[in-house]
Motif scaffolding. Structure first.
Motif, PDB file in Angstrom:
ATOM      1  N   TYR A  21       0.846  -1.199   0.000  1.00  7.99           N
ATOM      2  CA  TYR A  21       0.000   0.000   0.000  1.00  7.99           C
ATOM      3  C   TYR A  21       0.880   1.247   0.000  1.00  7.99           C
ATOM      4  CZ  TYR A  21      -3.752   3.184   1.624  1.00  7.99           C
ATOM      5  OH  TYR A  21      -4.656   4.215   1.749  1.00  7.99           O
ATOM      6  N   LEU A  22       1.851   1.274   0.906  1.00  8.92           N
ATOM      7  CA  LEU A  22       2.751   2.429   0.992  1.00  8.92           C
ATOM      8  C   LEU A  22       3.501   2.613  -0.323  1.00  8.92           C
ATOM      9  CD1 LEU A  22       5.030   3.405   3.954  1.00  8.92           C
ATOM     10  CD2 LEU A  22       5.970   3.285   1.663  1.00  8.92           C
ATOM     11  N   ASP A  23       4.028   1.530  -0.859  1.00  6.26           N
ATOM     12  CA  ASP A  23       4.822   1.615  -2.090  1.00  6.26           C
ATOM     13  C   ASP A  23       3.978   2.103  -3.261  1.00  6.26           C
ATOM     14  OD1 ASP A  23       7.222   0.907  -3.820  1.00  6.26           O
ATOM     15  OD2 ASP A  23       5.712  -0.443  -4.654  1.00  6.26           O
ATOM     16  N   ALA A  24       2.786   1.517  -3.441  1.00  5.47           N
ATOM     17  CA  ALA A  24       1.936   1.897  -4.572  1.00  5.47           C
ATOM     18  C   ALA A  24       1.480   3.338  -4.457  1.00  5.47           C
ATOM     19  CB  ALA A  24       0.736   0.956  -4.662  1.00  5.47           C
ATOM     20  N   PHE A  25       1.157   3.779  -3.236  1.00  2.00           N
ATOM     21  CA  PHE A  25       0.674   5.151  -3.069  1.00  2.00           C
ATOM     22  C   PHE A  25       1.798   6.151  -3.315  1.00  2.00           C
ATOM     23  CE2 PHE A  25      -1.023   8.967  -1.266  1.00  2.00           C
ATOM     24  CZ  PHE A  25      -2.408   8.842  -1.357  1.00  2.00           C
ATOM     25  N   GLU A  26       2.974   5.885  -2.770  1.00  2.00           N
ATOM     26  CA  GLU A  26       4.076   6.841  -2.952  1.00  2.00           C
ATOM     27  C   GLU A  26       4.522   6.899  -4.412  1.00  2.00           C
ATOM     28  OE1 GLU A  26       6.156   7.346   1.389  1.00  2.00           O
ATOM     29  OE2 GLU A  26       7.192   6.106  -0.090  1.00  2.00           O
ATOM     30  N   ARG A  27       4.444   5.790  -5.125  1.00  2.00           N
ATOM     31  CA  ARG A  27       4.751   5.816  -6.565  1.00  2.00           C
ATOM     32  C   ARG A  27       3.559   6.308  -7.376  1.00  2.00           C
ATOM     33  NH1 ARG A  27       5.121   1.439  -8.991  1.00  2.00           N
ATOM     34  NH2 ARG A  27       4.469  -0.070  -7.400  1.00  2.00           N
TER      35      ARG A  27
END
Length: 327
Positions: free
Chosen positions: A213-219
């Motif tokens: 979730y963190l990775d997809a949102f920040e990218r």
């Protein structure tokens, strides 16, 4: 922390200060607002500080403080409308378009989030901590707001804090029969409301889901992001009345102005309302990142079932939660 009325809190009787965090949790459940809860606890400490010299010790200091806090909360709730979540106010989801932002209510209308660390003792019994986390879930706190204030106090004291009926009756200047009757009515009201997912500890799959979730949102990879959501996932964004249902609509919203301005955000993981949460910092026009919103997540069957995005539009929420106000 310093108060005009109290002075530095380290000058207070330690017997008062040791109960501050649990009193904040109690007042939060009663009031549905971290701002109101902090005010209520501060007022409780003021009244206790003024009366500590006359405290005769006929009851424990903890019981005495809860009695004061209950009266403060009942005073605050007198004449107020209940706080709610957007899905409580509208039976139908909104379309993912900018015009859906037209409806906005003041902060006093909404159930507000609270960080776990603000209301749950860090060194408490694991079983008691589990009960405490469940009792600050957003769905439960929103359901509590349907109860009349005295019923609300009875239910929290009896079922969350595990007080005996005799103790609650003494605190409320009531009778055991009246307390038991109020508890039965409160239980019946909550039983008529929609259920909520059973609480459970995060496992390795959940932690991996949160990392994605963190990775997809920040990218800002929306294709990857929506794959983390249940097909019928929901999202709401107080102070706006709108709420969304379905991962396709949530994905569409995220690439629609003004939501698309979240591209380039940074997230900090935390825990709020007994569930995983992320503090979002949105890119600022002059560079850097500014507090934007707190995502409180519900996980079911390996996917995100609900996102409560509490927006920091008034620039007060992050400060009240003790989150960094800049990156």
């Amino acid at each position: 922390m310093t108060s005009v009325a109290l002075g530095p809190t380290d000058q207070l009787d330690p017997r008062l200060l040791e109960h501050r965090r649990e009193l904040t949790g109690y007042c939060y459940r009663m009031l549905g607002s971290v701002f109101d809860a902090e005010d209520a606890v501060q007022e409780t400490m003021v009244r206790a500080w003024r009366g500590i010299a006359d405290f005769e010790g006929r009851s424990a200091v903890r019981s005495w403080l809860y009695r004061i806090a209950t009266n403060v909360c009942l005073d605050q709730l007198s004449g107020r409308k209940r706080r709610a979540l957007p899905m409580d106010l509208s039976g139908s989801p909104y379309p993912p378009v900018e015009a859906s932002l037209a409806g906005r209510l003041p902060s006093a209308a909404w159930v507000e989030p609270v960080l776990d660390r603000q209301v749950i003792p860090e060194d408490g019994d694991p079983a008691e901590q589990a009960v405490a986390r469940e009792s600050i879930r957003l769905a439960f706190v929103a359901a509590l707001q349907h109860l009349p204030p005295r019923q609300r106090a009875v239910l929290i004291l009896r079922e969350v804090l595990r007080w005996k009926a005799e103790e609650v009756a003494q605190l409320l200047d009531s009778t055991v029969a009246s307390v038991n009757s109020a508890l039965q009515r409160a239980r019946a009201t909550l039983a008529d409301l929609e259920g909520r997912p059973a609480p459970r500890s995060l496992d390795s799959d959940d932690r991996a889901l949160l990392a994605r979730y963190l990775d997809a949102f920040e990218r800002y990879d929306i294709d990857a992001f929506v794959q983390l959501l249940h097909e019928d996932a929901t999202q709401h964004m107080p102070p706006f009345e709108m709420w969304l249902q379905g991962r396709e609509d949530i994905g569409t919203w995220m690439v629609t102005p003004p939501a698309s301005g979240c591209r380039g955000s940074k997230l900090i993981q935390t825990s709020a309302n007994g569930t995983p949460a992320f503090a979002q910092y949105r890119p600022a026009e002059g560079g850097g990142h500014v507090p934007w919103g707190l995502h409180v997540l519900e996980i079911e069957d390996g996917r995100i079932a609900h996102i409560s995005s509490f927006l920091n539009l008034d620039c007060e929420l992050f400060a009240a939660l003790g989150l960094p106000t800049s990156l």
